[in-house]
Write a protein that holds these residues in place. Structure first.
Motif: not given
Length: 345
Positions: A238-256
Motif C-alpha cells: 500500500g505504501v509503495a503504491m501510494s508513493i508511486m501515485d503521489l510521485l506521478k501526480t507531482k511529476l504531471m503538475q506542470n511543464v517543468k
C-alpha cells in the motif's frame, strides 16, 4: 522436468496462464502441463499460434473460485484444476505445481493431499519481499497460519534459509526475527522463546529486526507469524503504491515537472520493476511434502512466466528433501533449547 500449472487459477485464467506458459516454453526445455478445461486451454493455445510439443493439457472440469470455502472446495471439487494438479505431484506425474488460485484452498489442499514433511508442525507461505536498493528478502510466514508458537517460528527460519540458499543462491542467508526492538528482552513470551531457539538453530540468525528495517534489507529471511507477515506485506504494498501515485501526480503538475519526468523515465521504470511482485516468481508453500508455488491471483503472463522459470531450481535442487533432512537436526536443537529454557525459568 514436468511443471504443472493450474490453468484455471487466478483472476485472468486461463488466458494469462496459457500466455505465460507459452512465453516460458521459449526459455526452458522442460515440459509444462496445464490443468483445466481442455477446450478453453486449447482455444487459447490456438489463438496464440502455439505449435510446440512442450505444453500439454490435463483436463479438469471443475474450478475452485476465490469465494469457495477452502476445506469444502478441496474435498468436493476433486476434478478441479487445483486438486488435479496437487494429485499429479503426489502421484509423481508432476514435479512442481504453480497456482494463482484460492490461497486458502491451495494451502489446505497441499496439507491434505501432499501431507506435511515429518517434523513440520505448520507449513509456511514464503513470499518474496523487495528491498530498497538490495536483493529481495523472503518473508515467512506471509499468511498460511495467523497464529504460531515459538517452535513454528524456528521451523519457518530454517525452511526459509534453505529456500534462499538453494533456489535464490544466497550463501549463508541472514535470518531475522520481527520484533518491537532489537534487544533480546523485547517482545512477547513467544518471540522471546523463539529468539532463544533460533540462536541455537542451524541457521545464520542475526537477532531481532524492527519493522522499519525490513525494507532496508536487514536480513534475507524475515521470520514472523502469518498475521504479522500478511500485515507487513499489505502495508508495504500500500505504501509503495501510494508513493508511486503521489510521485506521478507531482511529476504531471506542470511543464517543468513533465520534462523532469521524461528525463527520469528510465530510473522510474527501474524503480517500479524493483517493487513489482511479478518479477520474482511464486511464493513457495514450505513444509508440505511436495514443491508448490503460489502466485498472485491477479498475475499476468509475465508473473506466470517468471514463476515457471523459478520453479525449475526449486524442484531440481530438491528443497523438499533438504528440509526433511534438516528437520531431524532441528528437532534435537529444539528439545535441547526447551530443556535449557525450563531450567533457567
Amino acid at each position: 522436468m514436468r511443471i504443472v500449472l493450474d490453468g484455471m487459477g487466478g483472476d485472468h485464467a486461463p488466458h494469462e496462464m496459457v500466455k505465460g506458459a507459452v512465453q516460458a516454453a521459449e526459455l526452458i526445455e522442460d515440459d509444462i502441463y496445464i490443468t483445466g478445461k481442455e477446450e478453453l486451454i486449447q482455444a487459447e493455445l490456438k489463438k496464440m499460434g502455439y505449435e510446440g510439443d512442450q505444453i500439454h493439457i490435463v483436463n479438469a472440469e471443475e474450478v475452485i473460485t476465490m469465494e469457495d470455502s477452502p476445506v469444502k472446495a478441496i474435498r468436493r471439487k476433486s476434478d478441479s484444476s487445483m486438486v488435479v494438479g496437487l494429485n499429479m505431484i503426489k502421484e509423481g506425474t508432476g514435479d512442481v505445481l504453480i497456482s494463482g488460485g484460492n490461497t486458502g484452498a491451495l494451502v489446505v489442499g497441499s496439507r491434505l493431499i501432499l501431507g506435511r514433511i515429518e517434523g513440520i508442525d505448520r507449513p509456511v507461505l514464503a513470499s518474496v519481499y523487495p528491498c530498497m536498493g538490495k536483493e529481495p528478502s523472503i518473508l515467512v510466514d506471509a499468511g498460511a497460519s495467523s497464529e504460531a508458537k515459538a517452535h513454528n517460528l524456528v521451523e519457518y527460519g530454517l525452511m526459509g534459509s534453505i529456500f534462499m540458499e538453494h533456489v535464490w543462491g544466497r550463501e549463508n542467508p541472514r535470518v531475522g526475527l520481527v520484533n518491537l526492538g532489537v534487544e533480546e528482552s523485547k517482545g512477547t513470551s513467544m518471540t522471546k522463546d523463539a529468539f532463544k531457539k533460533l540462536k541455537k538453530a542451524p541457521v545464520n540468525f542475526v537477532g531481532n529486526v524492527e519493522a522499519r528495517e525490513v525494507p532496508r534489507g536487514a536480513c534475507d529471511v524475515i521470520v514472523c507469524d502469518g498475521f504479522v507477515g500478511n500485515v507487513i506485506l499489505k502495508l508495504t504494498e500500500g505504501v509503495a503504491m501510494s508513493i508511486m501515485d503521489l510521485l506521478k501526480t507531482k511529476l504531471m503538475q506542470n511543464v517543468k515537472s513533465k520534462m523532469a519526468a521524461m528525463l527520469l523515465k528510465p530510473q522510474l521504470k527501474s524503480l517500479k520493476k524493483e517493487f513489482d511482485y511479478e518479477e520474482y516468481g511464486g511464493a513457495p508453500i514450505l513444509g508440505v511434502d511436495g514443491p508448490v508455488l503460489k502466485i498472485h491471483g491477479s498475475s499476468t503472463a509475465n508473473a506466470v512466466r517468471n514463476a515457471i522459470i523459478k520453479s525449475v531450481p526449486y524442484s531440481k535442487e530438491n528443497v523438499v528433501e533438504i528440509i526433511r533432512q534438516s528437520m531431524l537436526e532441528l528437532e534435537e536443537v529444539i528439545e535441547k533449547a526447551e530443556e535449557e529454557y525450563a531450567i533457567h525459568e
